[in-house]
Write a protein that holds these residues in place. Structure first.
Motif, PDB file in Angstrom:
ATOM      1  N   GLY A  61      -7.162  23.336  34.360  1.00  0.00           N
ATOM      2  CA  GLY A  61      -8.536  23.488  33.887  1.00  0.00           C
ATOM      3  C   GLY A  61      -8.758  24.759  33.106  1.00  0.00           C
ATOM      4  N   GLU A  62      -7.950  25.741  33.396  1.00  0.00           N
ATOM      5  CA  GLU A  62      -8.183  27.032  32.747  1.00  0.00           C
ATOM      6  C   GLU A  62      -7.559  27.130  31.367  1.00  0.00           C
ATOM      7  OE1 GLU A  62      -6.539  29.659  35.567  1.00  0.00           O
ATOM      8  OE2 GLU A  62      -8.436  29.980  36.587  1.00  0.00           O
ATOM      9  N   ALA A  63      -6.571  26.302  31.131  1.00  0.00           N
ATOM     10  CA  ALA A  63      -5.876  26.440  29.837  1.00  0.00           C
ATOM     11  C   ALA A  63      -6.813  26.235  28.642  1.00  0.00           C
ATOM     12  CB  ALA A  63      -4.674  25.496  29.789  1.00  0.00           C
ATOM     13  N   PRO A  64      -7.653  25.197  28.659  1.00  0.00           N
ATOM     14  CA  PRO A  64      -8.574  25.057  27.522  1.00  0.00           C
ATOM     15  C   PRO A  64      -9.549  26.218  27.416  1.00  0.00           C
ATOM     16  CG  PRO A  64      -8.424  22.987  28.719  1.00  0.00           C
ATOM     17  CD  PRO A  64      -7.713  24.009  29.535  1.00  0.00           C
ATOM     18  N   ILE A  65      -9.845  26.820  28.543  1.00  0.00           N
ATOM     19  CA  ILE A  65     -10.771  27.947  28.491  1.00  0.00           C
ATOM     20  C   ILE A  65     -10.123  29.125  27.768  1.00  0.00           C
ATOM     21  CG2 ILE A  65     -11.851  29.700  29.958  1.00  0.00           C
ATOM     22  CD1 ILE A  65     -12.420  27.300  31.892  1.00  0.00           C
ATOM     23  N   VAL A  66      -8.890  29.359  28.078  1.00  0.00           N
ATOM     24  CA  VAL A  66      -8.175  30.409  27.358  1.00  0.00           C
ATOM     25  C   VAL A  66      -8.103  30.079  25.875  1.00  0.00           C
ATOM     26  CG1 VAL A  66      -5.931  31.518  27.075  1.00  0.00           C
ATOM     27  CG2 VAL A  66      -6.841  31.130  29.353  1.00  0.00           C
ATOM     28  N   PHE A  67      -7.844  28.825  25.577  1.00  0.00           N
ATOM     29  CA  PHE A  67      -7.760  28.420  24.180  1.00  0.00           C
ATOM     30  C   PHE A  67      -9.084  28.572  23.461  1.00  0.00           C
ATOM     31  CE2 PHE A  67      -3.913  27.323  22.407  1.00  0.00           C
ATOM     32  CZ  PHE A  67      -3.103  26.576  23.264  1.00  0.00           C
ATOM     33  N   SER A  68     -10.149  28.287  24.175  1.00  0.00           N
ATOM     34  CA  SER A  68     -11.451  28.379  23.536  1.00  0.00           C
ATOM     35  C   SER A  68     -11.672  29.785  22.998  1.00  0.00           C
ATOM     36  CB  SER A  68     -12.522  27.947  24.538  1.00  0.00           C
ATOM     37  OG  SER A  68     -13.581  28.836  24.593  1.00  0.00           O
ATOM     38  N   LYS A  69     -11.302  30.750  23.787  1.00  0.00           N
ATOM     39  CA  LYS A  69     -11.435  32.124  23.311  1.00  0.00           C
ATOM     40  C   LYS A  69     -10.373  32.458  22.284  1.00  0.00           C
ATOM     41  CE  LYS A  69     -13.238  36.081  23.294  1.00  0.00           C
ATOM     42  NZ  LYS A  69     -14.523  36.183  22.617  1.00  0.00           N
ATOM     43  N   ALA A  70      -9.173  31.960  22.515  1.00  0.00           N
ATOM     44  CA  ALA A  70      -8.086  32.274  21.591  1.00  0.00           C
ATOM     45  C   ALA A  70      -8.361  31.715  20.202  1.00  0.00           C
ATOM     46  CB  ALA A  70      -6.762  31.720  22.126  1.00  0.00           C
ATOM     47  N   CYS A  71      -8.906  30.507  20.161  1.00  0.00           N
ATOM     48  CA  CYS A  71      -9.206  29.911  18.854  1.00  0.00           C
ATOM     49  C   CYS A  71     -10.284  30.711  18.142  1.00  0.00           C
ATOM     50  CB  CYS A  71      -9.664  28.462  19.018  1.00  0.00           C
ATOM     51  SG  CYS A  71      -8.327  27.371  19.506  1.00  0.00           S
ATOM     52  N   GLU A  72     -11.201  31.219  18.919  1.00  0.00           N
ATOM     53  CA  GLU A  72     -12.232  32.043  18.311  1.00  0.00           C
ATOM     54  C   GLU A  72     -11.583  33.270  17.669  1.00  0.00           C
ATOM     55  OE1 GLU A  72     -15.552  32.378  20.966  1.00  0.00           O
ATOM     56  OE2 GLU A  72     -16.052  34.326  20.085  1.00  0.00           O
ATOM     57  N   LEU A  73     -10.713  33.916  18.408  1.00  0.00           N
ATOM     58  CA  LEU A  73     -10.020  35.090  17.861  1.00  0.00           C
ATOM     59  C   LEU A  73      -9.199  34.715  16.636  1.00  0.00           C
ATOM     60  CD1 LEU A  73      -8.731  36.702  21.196  1.00  0.00           C
ATOM     61  CD2 LEU A  73     -10.743  37.344  19.880  1.00  0.00           C
ATOM     62  N   PHE A  74      -8.594  33.564  16.723  1.00  0.00           N
ATOM     63  CA  PHE A  74      -7.759  33.107  15.618  1.00  0.00           C
ATOM     64  C   PHE A  74      -8.593  32.858  14.364  1.00  0.00           C
ATOM     65  CE2 PHE A  74      -4.291  31.048  13.558  1.00  0.00           C
ATOM     66  CZ  PHE A  74      -4.780  29.908  12.952  1.00  0.00           C
ATOM     67  N   ILE A  75      -9.694  32.172  14.538  1.00  0.00           N
ATOM     68  CA  ILE A  75     -10.557  31.901  13.394  1.00  0.00           C
ATOM     69  C   ILE A  75     -11.051  33.209  12.805  1.00  0.00           C
ATOM     70  CG2 ILE A  75     -12.782  30.935  12.677  1.00  0.00           C
ATOM     71  CD1 ILE A  75     -12.346  28.758  14.812  1.00  0.00           C
ATOM     72  N   GLU A  76     -11.415  34.130  13.677  1.00  0.00           N
ATOM     73  CA  GLU A  76     -11.919  35.410  13.190  1.00  0.00           C
ATOM     74  C   GLU A  76     -10.854  36.130  12.377  1.00  0.00           C
ATOM     75  OE1 GLU A  76     -13.235  37.384  16.695  1.00  0.00           O
ATOM     76  OE2 GLU A  76     -15.050  36.183  16.856  1.00  0.00           O
ATOM     77  N   GLU A  77      -9.648  36.139  12.908  1.00  0.00           N
ATOM     78  CA  GLU A  77      -8.599  36.866  12.193  1.00  0.00           C
ATOM     79  C   GLU A  77      -8.268  36.207  10.865  1.00  0.00           C
ATOM     80  OE1 GLU A  77      -5.033  37.476  14.405  1.00  0.00           O
ATOM     81  OE2 GLU A  77      -4.196  38.768  12.847  1.00  0.00           O
ATOM     82  N   LEU A  78      -8.133  34.908  10.898  1.00  0.00           N
ATOM     83  CA  LEU A  78      -7.774  34.203   9.665  1.00  0.00           C
ATOM     84  C   LEU A  78      -8.887  34.348   8.624  1.00  0.00           C
ATOM     85  CD1 LEU A  78      -5.688  32.469   8.299  1.00  0.00           C
ATOM     86  CD2 LEU A  78      -6.567  30.489   9.514  1.00  0.00           C
ATOM     87  N   THR A  79     -10.105  34.273   9.093  1.00  0.00           N
ATOM     88  CA  THR A  79     -11.226  34.416   8.163  1.00  0.00           C
ATOM     89  C   THR A  79     -11.247  35.807   7.557  1.00  0.00           C
ATOM     90  OG1 THR A  79     -12.529  32.824   9.419  1.00  0.00           O
ATOM     91  CG2 THR A  79     -13.737  34.275   7.940  1.00  0.00           C
ATOM     92  N   LYS A  80     -11.026  36.783   8.413  1.00  0.00           N
ATOM     93  CA  LYS A  80     -11.037  38.163   7.926  1.00  0.00           C
ATOM     94  C   LYS A  80      -9.982  38.365   6.835  1.00  0.00           C
ATOM     95  CE  LYS A  80     -11.480  40.642  11.579  1.00  0.00           C
ATOM     96  NZ  LYS A  80     -11.255  41.523  12.738  1.00  0.00           N
TER      97      LYS A  80
END
Lengths: 116, 222
Positions: free
Chosen positions: A45-64
């Motif tokens: 159950g926790e893996a998607p939660i980690v991903f949810s934050k990780a994807c946010e970080l990823f989008i932020e970095e890629l966008t930047k």
């Protein structure tokens, strides 16, 4: 009357249910994880939660990074080519190289600049 | 606003007909109201017997992606539709990439379930070290508050959940350090408030993490 939107998700149930206004939907993440690989069987159950934050970080970095390319080109609209340039420039984004060059038809010109 | 000119109607994407990278239907880039993000848009637009995964299941909802992008970009910035879609595809690729690595580890260790630690380990292995610290913290928060404070909604839903950014200066991403804050237990939790207001606990992430009560399984694996 309580304003909907910003906090409505907060009251409707915890992590396991809805997502908040800033999170990515956990069910979708789980689907994508399963679709990516036939061998993926069970996901905690926790893996998607980690991903949810990780994807946010990823989008932020890629966008930047992509935006930096946009600025270099003196534009104000972020285009796909900017994303592609950012991907080419950064080692950890190597896994995206095929994806971004798929439709662009641009010749890949991997820059020697590497970002750790 | 970078809408495709059709703002307002719920989004779906035609299933890919040619390239695997997704179609370029012009009506895609609209902003969904936040509550719609959770639901899958079941208006099927299958034009034929497309037996593969539905388009909307392959990607994160574009509205969420756009929202996160806009947090980063200056207000005057515009985003082209193809850039939005590209980022959307990249996110899915990212998830798949990490998941495969995590899954390999599980198989090597003969486990069936991919855990959060596996995901973190895979990210570190694949070069996303910078993410590990904020993610570990995020996960610890989640474990503490979702595991402990589950219960009735405490009386102050509007207690500011925007933590003083200075408290967590090491975090590199924009405020809202705890997006899981939606959990209702978060707001009324005295220990949490006490934690946040206690400057002595701010600072290095290790100290901050140690300040929480780490469960045995919360060990950091990097």
């Amino acid at each position: 009357m309580r304003q909907p939107g910003a906090y409505s998700g907060l009251l409707a149930g915890g992590i396991s249910g809805k997502t908040g206004p800033h999170s990515l939907p956990l069910a979708r993440i789980k689907k994508i994880m399963k679709n990516s690989n036939d061998e993926v069987k069970m996901i905690s159950g926790e893996a998607p939660i980690v991903f949810s934050k990780a994807c946010e970080l990823f989008i932020e970095e890629l966008t930047k990074r992509a935006w930096m390319m946009t600025l270099q080109a003196k534009r104000r609209t972020l285009h796909r080519e900017d994303v592609a340039s950012a991907v080419m420039n950064i080692d950890i984004f190597d896994f995206l190289v095929n994806l971004v060059s798929e439709n662009s038809g641009k010749s890949e010109d991997p820059q020697p600049v590497t970002e750790a | 606003m970078e809408l495709g000119g059709n703002g307002g109607f719920h989004g779906y994407r035609r299933l890919p007909q040619n390239s695997s990278a997704g179609t370029k239907a012009p009506e895609i880039s609209m902003e969904l109201p936040p509550q719609m993000n959770q639901t899958t848009n079941t208006n099927s637009v299958t034009d034929d017997t497309e037996c593969t995964v539905r388009e909307q299941d392959r990607f994160m909802p574009i509205a969420n992606v756009i929202r996160i992008m806009r947090k980063i970009l200056p207000p005057h910035a515009k985003i082209s539709d193809d850039a939005k879609e590209t980022i959307q595809e990249c996110v899915s690729e990212f998830i798949g990439f990490i998941t495969s690595e995590a899954n390999d580890r599980c198989q090597r260790e003969q486990r069936k379930t991919i855990t959060a630690e596996d995901v973190l380990w895979a990210m570190s292995k694949l070069g996303f070290d910078d993410y590990i610290e904020p993610l570990t913290l995020y996960l610890h928060r989640y474990r503490e508050y979702d595991g402990g404070e589950r219960g009735s909604l405490a009386g102050e839903p509007l207690v500011k959940r925007a933590v003083d950014p200075g408290t967590y200066g090491f975090m590199t991403f924009p405020p809202v350090p705890f997006p899981m804050a939606p959990h209702h237990g978060f707001f009324g939790a005295p220990p949490m408030n006490g934690f946040l207001k206690d400057p002595s606990n701010a600072g290095p992430s290790q100290a901050a993490v140690a300040g929480i009560d780490p469960s045995p399984h919360c060990k950091e694996q990097v």
